[in-house]
Design an enzyme around this catalytic site. Structure first.
Site, PDB file in Angstrom:
ATOM      1  N   GLU A 107      -5.817   4.077  -1.642  1.00 33.52           N
ATOM      2  CA  GLU A 107      -5.831   5.475  -1.236  1.00 33.52           C
ATOM      3  C   GLU A 107      -5.423   6.374  -2.376  1.00 33.52           C
ATOM      4  O   GLU A 107      -4.629   5.980  -3.231  1.00 33.52           O
ATOM      5  CB  GLU A 107      -4.823   5.666  -0.102  1.00 33.52           C
ATOM      6  CG  GLU A 107      -5.160   4.837   1.090  1.00 33.52           C
ATOM      7  CD  GLU A 107      -4.057   4.850   2.124  1.00 33.52           C
ATOM      8  OE1 GLU A 107      -3.122   5.655   2.003  1.00 33.52           O
ATOM      9  OE2 GLU A 107      -4.164   4.063   3.071  1.00 33.52           O
ATOM     10  N   CYS A 120      -2.056  12.268  -6.019  1.00 35.31           N
ATOM     11  CA  CYS A 120      -1.219  11.091  -5.824  1.00 35.31           C
ATOM     12  C   CYS A 120      -2.136   9.877  -5.948  1.00 35.31           C
ATOM     13  O   CYS A 120      -3.147   9.785  -5.247  1.00 35.31           O
ATOM     14  CB  CYS A 120      -0.590  11.178  -4.435  1.00 35.31           C
ATOM     15  SG  CYS A 120       0.364   9.728  -4.003  1.00 35.31           S
ATOM     16  N   CYS A 127       1.026  -4.081  -2.202  1.00 36.43           N
ATOM     17  CA  CYS A 127       2.277  -3.948  -2.959  1.00 36.43           C
ATOM     18  C   CYS A 127       3.148  -5.161  -2.673  1.00 36.43           C
ATOM     19  O   CYS A 127       3.172  -5.663  -1.551  1.00 36.43           O
ATOM     20  CB  CYS A 127       3.011  -2.672  -2.533  1.00 36.43           C
ATOM     21  SG  CYS A 127       4.488  -2.355  -3.521  1.00 36.43           S
ATOM     22  N   CYS A 131       9.135  -2.997   0.812  1.00 36.62           N
ATOM     23  CA  CYS A 131       9.991  -1.996   1.478  1.00 36.62           C
ATOM     24  C   CYS A 131       9.648  -2.007   2.972  1.00 36.62           C
ATOM     25  O   CYS A 131       8.483  -1.879   3.350  1.00 36.62           O
ATOM     26  CB  CYS A 131       9.768  -0.610   0.874  1.00 36.62           C
ATOM     27  SG  CYS A 131      10.136  -0.576  -0.894  1.00 36.62           S
ATOM     28  N   CYS A 134       7.364   0.732   4.830  1.00 39.44           N
ATOM     29  CA  CYS A 134       6.165   1.242   4.150  1.00 39.44           C
ATOM     30  C   CYS A 134       4.921   0.461   4.566  1.00 39.44           C
ATOM     31  O   CYS A 134       4.960  -0.769   4.695  1.00 39.44           O
ATOM     32  CB  CYS A 134       6.380   1.140   2.646  1.00 39.44           C
ATOM     33  SG  CYS A 134       4.931   1.567   1.670  1.00 39.44           S
ATOM     34  N   CYS A 350       1.910   6.822   2.251  1.00 35.29           N
ATOM     35  CA  CYS A 350       1.520   5.658   1.492  1.00 35.29           C
ATOM     36  C   CYS A 350       0.924   4.504   2.325  1.00 35.29           C
ATOM     37  O   CYS A 350       1.610   3.910   3.146  1.00 35.29           O
ATOM     38  CB  CYS A 350       2.819   5.208   0.849  1.00 35.29           C
ATOM     39  SG  CYS A 350       2.638   4.174  -0.511  1.00 35.29           S
TER      40      CYS A 350
END
Ligand code: SAH
Length: 361
Positions: A107, A120, A127, A131, A134, A350
């Site tokens: 994205e 952004c 990832c 976290c 997220c 995100c």
């Protein structure tokens, strides 16, 4: 006999066999031009078309000889990915889901704020940092993006602006951990900041990291005044271990010390990010601990109210909790900015657009 139709469309097939122009350095393109018997200044002409004049085809490059345009088209593509989805918010925020030809989706977002035109950008498919709140890391990391794939996001977003508007700011806050793909991120940002690239001052470029000390030191050694934003999210080791699992290996002290070294090396004021999760890290004790941690440092604390992710148990903080949190930090002498949430109605946090499309079908 039955004929089996190819599952790959001819255009996608040709694209795969061609090189991504945006992966080429100046030297690479100069070498290619030399092989074509072309003078070196053609390199600058091509980049000027791509970055400044927003060309999306070689045929548009009218100051190049027709035969050269043809050769370029045979060997390269400017845009390699497809736009899988696009969402526009009433506040002018536009979010693209880009399907990469090398596999995966990422994205990127264009934000309009006054005269600012910020983008952004993602650095990885997925990832690995984990976290807990997220959406990007829910399935781990698939791969690093190439230099070209990072640049292509920037160009696709730039092309959504009218001709008389320019991109002003870049934040590496999309999917992925930019410091886990530092070489390609730096290579792409090198073009973003170059006069003959996107011409965006490194002072308007922010790299956001979960906090990986060796990579922070490498970034400091690169000696470019990029802004560093460190995603802190907790004021003590135990809570940070819970919310940002990679912290168990790194430790908060090491992150803060690396951030201090970055500040000492390039003098840019640091930003710490703190996602405010209702009932988790938004109480008065957390606020007071944060004051202790930050008041002696030259930092800006960016507090981001949580943007809820479907399927995850975390909640937005209440208005009262936000106000109290803010009051304690301000009274404690910490420079704090409460980020206004942009694009809330369009899955702009995100990894959410990708996630919602995956779960929808
Ligand atoms: N890996 C980098 C950059 C990507 S995330 C980093 O950790 O900084 C950019 C910021 O958005 C991080 O601070 C991240 O914690 C935050 N974020 C992720 N999901 C969010 C959500 N649902 N709501 C609000 N902020 C979120």
């Amino acid at each position: 006999m039955t004929t089996v139709l190819p599952t790959v469309t001819p255009s996608a097939q040709t694209r795969v066999s061609k090189r991504h122009l945006l992966d080429l350095t100046d030297a690479d393109l100069a070498e290619w031009m030399k092989q074509q018997g072309q003078p070196k200044f053609r390199v600058g002409q091509v980049w000027s078309w791509v970055f400044q004049r927003r060309a999306d085809s070689f045929q548009m490059m009218s100051n190049l000889p027709a035969a050269l345009r043809q050769r370029l088209e045979e060997d390269f593509v400017i845009f390699q990915a497809d736009e899988a989805a696009c969402q526009t918010s009433s506040d002018g925020t536009e979010k693209l889901l880009v399907r990469l030809s090398g596999g995966g989706e990422v994205e990127c977002v264009l934000l309009r704020d006054g005269i600012r035109r910020s983008i952004c950008v993602s650095s990885q498919v997925g990832c690995a940092m984990g976290c807990v709140f997220c959406a990007s890391g829910l399935d781990g990391v698939e791969r690093n993006l190439t230099r070209g794939e990072i640049l292509e996001q920037m160009l696709r977003l730039q092309s959504r602006l009218p001709e008389d508007e320019r991109l002003s700011h870049i934040v590496m806050m999309g999917m992925g951990e930019p410091l886990a793909n530092l070489n390609n991120v730096l290579a792409a940002l090198d073009v973003a900041k170059a006069e003959k690239g996107l011409g965006i001052s490194p002072r308007r470029i922010t790299i956001s990291t979960v906090g990986l000390p060796p990579a922070i030191d490498r970034l400091a050694a690169a000696d470019v005044p990029f802004n560093l934003a460190v995603s802190l999210h907790a004021p003590n080791e135990a809570l940070r271990n819970e919310l940002v699992p990679v912290n168990r290996k790194v430790g908060m002290d090491a992150v803060l010390q690396a951030a201090d070294r970055y500040f000492a090396a390039n003098g840019r004021r640091l930003t710490f990010e703190y996602v405010l999760l209702g009932g988790v890290n938004d109480d008065e004790t957390c606020a007071r601990q944060l004051v202790k941690l930050l008041k002696s440092r030259n930092v800006m604390l960016n507090v981001i109210p949580y943007n809820p992710v479907a399927g995850l148990p975390y909640l937005e903080p209440t208005k009262t909790a936000i106000a109290k949190f803010r009051q304690i930090l301000e009274q404690g002498g910490v420079t704090v900015k409460f980020r206004q949430r942009k694009g809330g109605e369009i899955d702009a946090a995100c990894g959410q657009l990708r996630r919602n499309r995956q779960t929808a079908g």
